[in-house]
Enzyme design. Structure first.
Site, PDB file in Angstrom:
ATOM      1  N   GLU A 493       0.829  -1.207   0.000  1.00  0.00           N
ATOM      2  CA  GLU A 493       0.000   0.000   0.000  1.00  0.00           C
ATOM      3  C   GLU A 493       0.864   1.257   0.000  1.00  0.00           C
ATOM      4  O   GLU A 493       0.509   2.267  -0.616  1.00  0.00           O
ATOM      5  CB  GLU A 493      -0.946  -0.009   1.201  1.00  0.00           C
ATOM      6  CG  GLU A 493      -1.943  -1.160   1.205  1.00  0.00           C
ATOM      7  CD  GLU A 493      -2.767  -1.271  -0.072  1.00  0.00           C
ATOM      8  OE1 GLU A 493      -3.040  -0.237  -0.709  1.00  0.00           O
ATOM      9  OE2 GLU A 493      -3.137  -2.393  -0.445  1.00  0.00           O
ATOM     10  N   HIS A 496       1.755   2.196  -3.478  1.00  0.00           N
ATOM     11  CA  HIS A 496       0.712   3.005  -4.118  1.00  0.00           C
ATOM     12  C   HIS A 496       0.857   4.472  -3.719  1.00  0.00           C
ATOM     13  O   HIS A 496       0.743   5.380  -4.556  1.00  0.00           O
ATOM     14  CB  HIS A 496      -0.672   2.518  -3.678  1.00  0.00           C
ATOM     15  CG  HIS A 496      -1.195   1.341  -4.432  1.00  0.00           C
ATOM     16  ND1 HIS A 496      -1.288   1.309  -5.807  1.00  0.00           N
ATOM     17  CD2 HIS A 496      -1.701   0.152  -3.994  1.00  0.00           C
ATOM     18  CE1 HIS A 496      -1.816   0.147  -6.191  1.00  0.00           C
ATOM     19  NE2 HIS A 496      -2.064  -0.568  -5.108  1.00  0.00           N
ATOM     20  N   HIS A 499       3.608   6.294  -5.460  1.00  0.00           N
ATOM     21  CA  HIS A 499       3.250   6.631  -6.839  1.00  0.00           C
ATOM     22  C   HIS A 499       2.548   7.988  -6.892  1.00  0.00           C
ATOM     23  O   HIS A 499       2.775   8.788  -7.805  1.00  0.00           O
ATOM     24  CB  HIS A 499       2.351   5.534  -7.407  1.00  0.00           C
ATOM     25  CG  HIS A 499       2.262   5.521  -8.897  1.00  0.00           C
ATOM     26  ND1 HIS A 499       1.520   4.588  -9.594  1.00  0.00           N
ATOM     27  CD2 HIS A 499       2.802   6.318  -9.845  1.00  0.00           C
ATOM     28  CE1 HIS A 499       1.621   4.813 -10.881  1.00  0.00           C
ATOM     29  NE2 HIS A 499       2.392   5.865 -11.071  1.00  0.00           N
TER      30      HIS A 499
END
Length: 704
Positions: A493, A496, A499
């Site tokens: 997670e 993510h 990103h």
């Protein structure tokens, strides 16, 4: 304003709202205030605010879009595309807080609002995407000779808006548009029903009545089970919550086979009890509506519609990827089961290995084959020190710093917030909301929610992103200890979030992780690799009682066992991915999902010992929204990219090679959707990805 991609998974519901001032939709409509470019008013929002605020925000967005569509000026990038980027900001602010309640802090009152608003929001989004005048202006910009003078990013955002309109039905005739809108509203209502049915079943738990029921459970799990029982009004007893982490821990350690079966069946049967919360009929209706919509849009199946704009392009290519790993994974399961059966027989179990036995005996095999098991590793995997470790890795790779931001409003007391900056320049990258523990109704797994992407369109705006896990909350005075898979989920997670936090684009439509569907999981799957690096385990895997770092010998044994149990983890993923893809390739015929699931598993020759990661009645990735429909394969696609990308580090100077990390940030993490993902990956890697590294990682082919 075509809707941006909402969440990776539309999510289940949790908790209660904080007490606060009298309801006022203006709280949600107002621009976000405070430091960090403004932050969501989580501390002031109330459930009673949501419906009026959403209605007011939709009305405002309609006025903004009408002004663009009705303009008498010739369409240009500035008066059409840039204007679309600026429209709907009030709606986005309201929706992000509303969606956070859906994800993390729901209540029965919220669920009533969600049922009311789901079809209204769907209709609102269809109004925008089927606005003929607006689409004609977007198309005119795309087709204009002046487009060649735009920057590459501007050309990309023009293509984004045009494609989004087309995918949403802008080329349909009036009758087709009306029918598609009706189907979308039906689906929105069905998705909400699916979510709330699973939520109701996840309130079930397994009560452990006496000390004998705790046989085999390590002390931290006993304390957590006692705390869970107390929270559920059963003081003096123990409870196993119906969450992924809680169930996995119990199945790994419990010596009571009949209780393992009870816990497993409770979890496996979510949404499939033949009662008011049964999802069988809901799934049938979802599949029928999706199939009709696909046909209306000119596609043979919903799978073909979904994947046209993904990296794999076609469901046939996705199926080829899944099937390539099926045979070696099943063969590995047979080997794993044979080894487990020997131990089971020696301990007096004559019955065949069942899904509720697999984790338990796998740990016995690991202890025998590699001289360690999860209970030996888990005392070193403290949530807080691993969190510090993942922040350290982000600093080493990308030069980011993370400092507590205690004054930022949050939606639940479990949430902490960290301010993220570039170490060298001091530039603010955004805020990270960290929400690690399971709660009743909260989404049962890991997820990442982006409240705001980075942009430079109207000044420098930093990102706001939340990562959420469903780890078992420890008892008072005890640290949260993670299993190995939970540690990987934590880093996943966070990948993510990186990103989004590393984004460096101008236009929000292309920002952060708003990339094609099967590229979005790549950074998160890649970041999982750093959990097992000696640098992380040596510095941040610290024993919760002694404070001593994990012994080097144990680190070495973890590295040696890297391919252990990969048959199980691959097959339990593939069964779910193959069944759901075949469901969406079945076309318009009426389907009984339970019967279809059984038939596909039989045709595949699926090992009965493994079970499925997600059965269809609770497969929220696929049936709580359209986000992952015909798309669960993307985790395997991302695994391929991630293994290939991590091999670039290994071929260079190792996991912390600064030059490789710089290429990763420049060509993958920072660019969002401003470049084609194949192009971005090639610039990072020097070539396209292939399966070789993934097959080696899983032990499905000899290591060179």
């Amino acid at each position: 304003m075509p809707r941006h991609r909402i969440a990776a998974c539309l999510l289940l519901l949790a908790g209660t709202a904080f007490a606060g001032p009298a309801p006022s939709p203006d709280v949600l409509l107002a621009p976000w205030s405070g430091a960090h470019g403004g932050v969501p008013p989580f501390d002031r929002a109330q459930v009673a605010d949501f419906a009026p605020a959403l209605e007011a925000a939709m009305a405002q967005a309609r006025r903004e879009l009408a002004a663009i569509a009705d303009s008498k000026e010739p369409p240009t990038f500035e008066n059409t595309i840039a204007a679309l980027e600026d429209s709907g900001r009030a709606f986005n602010r309201v929706y992000e807080v509303y969606n956070a309640w859906s994800s993390f802090v729901s209540s029965p009152e919220y669920q009533a609002v969600e049922r009311q608003m789901a079809p209204r929001l769907s209709a609102f989004w269809d109004e925008q995407s089927q606005n003929r005048k607006l689409f004609r202006r977007v198309k005119a910009v795309r087709d204009s000779a002046g487009k060649a003078k735009l920057t590459p990013e501007q050309q990309r955002v023009v293509a984004y808006y045009y494609d989004d309109f087309v995918r949403s039905g802008a080329l349909l005739d009036a009758a087709g548009s009306k029918r598609l809108a009706a189907l979308n509203q039906r689906l929105a209502t069905l998705y909400t029903a699916f979510n709330q049915n699973v939520l109701a079943d996840e309130k079930r738990y397994t009560l452990l009545e006496n000390e004998a029921d705790l046989a085999g459970l390590p002390e931290p799990l006993r304390k957590a089970a006692a705390a869970e029982a107390t929270a559920r009004g059963q003081p003096g007893k123990w409870a196993v919550a119906n969450t992924r982490s809680g169930v996995a821990d119990f199945l790994t350690y419990s010596e009571r086979r009949e209780l393992r079966e009870k816990v497993w069946r409770n979890y496996d049967s979510r949404g499939d009890h033949g009662d008011a919360h049964d999802n069988t009929a809901v799934i049938t209706r979802i599949l029928a509506a999706r199939a009709e919509a696909a046909k209306l849009m000119g596609y043979p199946t919903h799978a073909h519609r979904q994947l046209q704009h993904a990296m794999v392009k076609t469901p046939e290519r996705a199926m080829q990827l899944l099937e390539t790993l099926w045979t070696p994974a099943v063969a590995r399961v047979r080997e794993e089961v044979a080894a487990m059966t020997v131990i089971a027989r020696s301990q007096g179990q004559q019955e065949p290995i069942a899904p509720w036995d697999y984790r338990y005996y796998a740990e016995k095999v690991r202890k025998q084959a590699y001289d360690f098991d999860d209970s030996e590793v888990k005392p070193y995997l403290q949530l807080e020190t691993l969190r510090e470790g993942m922040f350290w890795v982000a600093g080493e790779l990308f030069g980011l710093t993370f400092t507590p931001a205690p004054d930022v409003p949050v939606y639940h007391p479990d949430v902490r917030v960290f301010a993220v900056k570039d170490r060298e320049s001091g530039r603010e990258r955004g805020l990270l909301y960290f929400d690690p523990y399971a709660r009743e109704g909260k989404y049962n797994g890991g997820q990442t929610e982006t409240y705001r992407v980075q942009e430079r369109f109207r000044g420098e705006v930093p990102a706001l992103v939340a990562i959420s896990m469903s780890f078992v909350k420890p008892g008072a005075g005890s640290p949260a200890l993670l299993g190995w898979r939970d540690a990987q989920t934590l880093f996943h997670e966070f990948g993510h979030a990186l990103h989004t936090l590393c984004g460096d684009v101008t236009y929000p439509a292309l920002g952060g992780s708003r990339v094609v569907s099967d590229y979005s999981e790549f950074p998160s799957k890649l970041f999982e690799h750093w959990v097992s690096t000696p640098e992380v385990l040596g510095r941040f895997a610290v024993h919760h009682a002694t404070g001593q770092p994990m012994p080097r010998a144990l680190v070495a044994r973890i590295q040696k066992a890297a391919t252990f149990n990969q048959g199980f983890y691959t097959v339990d993923f593939l069964t779910s991915a193959l069944v759901e893809m075949k469901l969406h390739l079945a076309g318009a015929r009426r389907i009984d999902p339970d019967a279809f699931e059984r038939d596909v598993l039989r045709q595949l020759g699926a090992p009965a010992e493994v079970g499925m990661r997600f059965r269809m009645p609770h497969f929220g990735h696929v049936f709580s929204s359209n986000a992952y429909a015909a798309g669960y394969y993307r985790y395997l696609w991302a695994d391929m990219l991630a293994a290939d990308a991590f091999a670039a580090f290994q071929e260079g100077g190792g996991a912390y090679d600064a030059k490789v990390a710089a290429r990763l940030r420049e060509h993958v993490l920072s660019v969002g959707n401003t470049v084609d993902p194949f192009e971005g990956y090639r610039k990072f890697r020097g070539r396209d990805a292939n399966l070789d590294a993934l097959m080696r990682e899983r032990g499905f082919m000899p290591v060179d």
